[in-house]
Design an enzyme around this catalytic site. Structure first.
Site, mmCIF file in Angstrom:
data_model
loop_
_atom_site.group_PDB
_atom_site.id
_atom_site.type_symbol
_atom_site.label_atom_id
_atom_site.label_comp_id
_atom_site.label_asym_id
_atom_site.label_seq_id
_atom_site.Cartn_x
_atom_site.Cartn_y
_atom_site.Cartn_z
ATOM 1 N NE ARG A 261 -3.568 -2.514 2.210
ATOM 2 C CZ ARG A 261 -4.577 -2.849 2.991
ATOM 3 N NH1 ARG A 261 -4.919 -2.051 3.986
ATOM 4 N NH2 ARG A 261 -5.263 -3.943 2.767
ATOM 5 N NE ARG A 276 -1.649 5.152 8.779
ATOM 6 C CZ ARG A 276 -2.914 4.768 8.560
ATOM 7 N NH1 ARG A 276 -3.277 4.309 7.398
ATOM 8 N NH2 ARG A 276 -3.810 4.889 9.516
ATOM 9 C CD GLU A 348 -9.445 -1.330 9.352
ATOM 10 O OE1 GLU A 348 -9.653 -0.112 9.257
ATOM 11 O OE2 GLU A 348 -9.432 -2.107 8.375
ATOM 12 C CB SER A 351 -11.839 -4.527 7.657
ATOM 13 O OG SER A 351 -12.879 -3.879 6.965
ATOM 14 N NE ARG A 388 -2.719 -1.190 11.022
ATOM 15 C CZ ARG A 388 -3.562 -0.266 10.563
ATOM 16 N NH1 ARG A 388 -4.866 -0.384 10.795
ATOM 17 N NH2 ARG A 388 -3.117 0.757 9.883
#
Length: 424
Positions: A261, A276, A348, A351, A388
RNA sequence: GGAGGUGUCGCAUAGUGGCCUAGUGCGCCCGCCUGCUAAGCGGGUUGAGGUUGAAACCUCUCGCGGGUUCAAAUCCCGCCACCUCCGCCA
């Protein structure tokens, strides 16, 4: 994409969804007129083409003057057909471009509003009271350093900011988590998959990642390939251009792949540690189902995600994501957010989305149910996002001496280790 | 990266410019016949789009995209996939 018939027969439903997503309603009228232009140009082309075919047959049989006359007319027609064909192709292209930008509807149950307007569905577990335990929790970066679990500095040296090496116990931890996740998924009826992380534009476009999210996607121009941000992309494209027997649904897949990403527009956000990053590995659940079953499957995926977080003994909450934050493809989305002690908030971790028939229409994935051939529904859900998950484990299970407790369910995958000790 | 070959309906195959509205066999579905089954007989069997109250009908679909032609499964060009060989390579 949604069903064009909804556009023709029930445009107010789309307008309402656009309003709830905080998106343009004007696009609906633009689409309606583009659709009308498209259809009338198809009609013109088809009428001319039918005449051309009729005359073509006569030409084959005729001779002499008759043939010469027919050829004169038919030659003229050929030009008209070509022009009409080009006009209808252009009208179709204009419509398609506009239509591809239209997001899925939003489920009536999805909360109205933007990113901050989520509704908390459930809170599970309790954040630890470190003050009561008598020590200040370390953040994951500090813990990682002490355990020798990852190396940020050298990640930056080799690949740049937001890159890292998982080292020693960190690397082992990821492999353990992947094994555990894959094993569980297989037990739940998912087929384990290791898909390609590099895909063609059609796969990216079909899953809806070249819309609003396009800036977040890595592209290799020389080969016109994209690095996937999630194995949802190859798993969705896996059955593209196929018709699946409805009896074989739901089909459940669990894909393990790296995720890339660009994190465009997130400068300065979550810069500490590996929260991140530009690349991480993930086990993703992906399901092909009938549209009717999709709502139940969505709950099933959420239950699996919760089951996973429960097994890791993490405190978390489940949120019902608001319409404005659903992205292009989803009609409804649930996020599981784990408690991160040093941030003092839920973040988060997983999801899950129900994309109904939106992706399937773009990727041409249909099901045969008796005589009927119709688009099916696709759903996706994170099972284990490595970085994460590691952060949540380290921070939540840390002990006063800087060691980290390994939750029982994970121990067998780490050779029975119960505690991760600092290096020295 | 280089050379050659192949790509037609679920599968197999026929089809070298108009008679292809793509034939045939197998499979599958429906029906007939038949103690049952098999065989036999008859019919059906890609998908998308347009039009319509519905049906009829029309257009597109022979790997994909262009081109030539009044007319393309068929001729030409580009691309893709697969196979064989050479080179390189974990």
């Amino acid at each position: 994409m949604i069903d064009v018939r909804t556009l023709r027969d029930n445009p107010d439903e789309i307008r309402a969804a656009q309003r709830r997503r905080g998106e343009s309603e004007a696009i609906v009228d633009e689409l309606i007129s583009a659709d009308e232009a498209r259809r009338s140009s198809i009609g013109r082309y088809e009428a001319l083409r039918a005449e051309q075919k009729q005359l073509g047959k006569k030409v084959a049989q005729a001779s002499g003057d008759e043939k010469a006359d027919l050829l004169a007319r038919t030659k003229e027609l050929a030009g008209e057909v070509k022009a009409a064909d080009a006009a209808s192709a252009e009208a179709a292209k204009a419509f398609d471009a506009l239509f591809a930008g239209l997001p899925n509807l939003a489920a009536p149950e999805a909360p109205e509003g933007g990113e901050e307007d989520f509704v908390v569905r459930e809170i599970v577990g309790e954040p630890r009271d470190f003050a009561a335990e008598g020590f200040e929790p370390l953040d994951h970066l500090e813990l990682g350093k002490r355990l020798g679990a990852f190396d940020i500095e050298r990640g930056a040296k080799v690949s740049g900011a937001r890159f890292y090496f998982l080292t020693g116990i960190g690397a082992q931890l990821e492999l353990a988590l992947v094994s555990m996740a894959m094993e569980r998924a297989a037990a739940w009826g998912f087929t384990p998959m290791i898909p390609p992380a590099l895909v063609k534009p059609s796969a990216m476009e079909g899953t809806g990642f070249l819309g609003q999210a396009a800036d977040d996607v890595y592209h290799l121009p020389k080969d016109d390939l994209f690095l996937v941000g999630t194995s949802e992309v190859p798993l969705a494209a896996y059955h593209s251009d196929e018709i699946l027997d409805a009896d074989t649904l739901p089909r459940r897949y669990a894909g393990f792949s790296p995720c890339y990403r660009r994190e465009a527009g997130s400068y300065g956000k979550d810069t500490r540690g590996i929260f991140r990053v530009h690349w991480f590995d993930k086990v993703e659940m992906f399901v092909y189902a009938t549209p009717e079953d999709s709502y139940a499957v969505h709950e099933e995926l959420l239950a699996h995600e919760q089951d996973w977080l429960n097994a890791l003994e993490l405190p978390y909450r489940v949120i019902d994501v608001a319409a404005g934050d659903l992205g292009l493809s989803a009609i409804r989305k649930f996020d599981c957010e784990a408690w991160i002690p040093t941030q003092g908030k839920y973040r988060e971790l997983t999801s899950t989305s129900n994309c109904t028939q939106f992706q399937a229409r773009r990727l041409s994935i249909r099901m045969r149910d008796g005589e009927q051939v119709t688009p099916l529904a696709t759903l996706n859900g994170t099972l284990m996002a490595s970085t994460r998950t590691i952060i949540a484990l380290l921070e939540n299970h840390q002990q006063a001496d800087g060691s980290v407790r390994v939750p029982k369910a994970l121990q067998p995958y780490l050779g029975g280790r119960e505690i991760l000790e600092p290096l020295s």
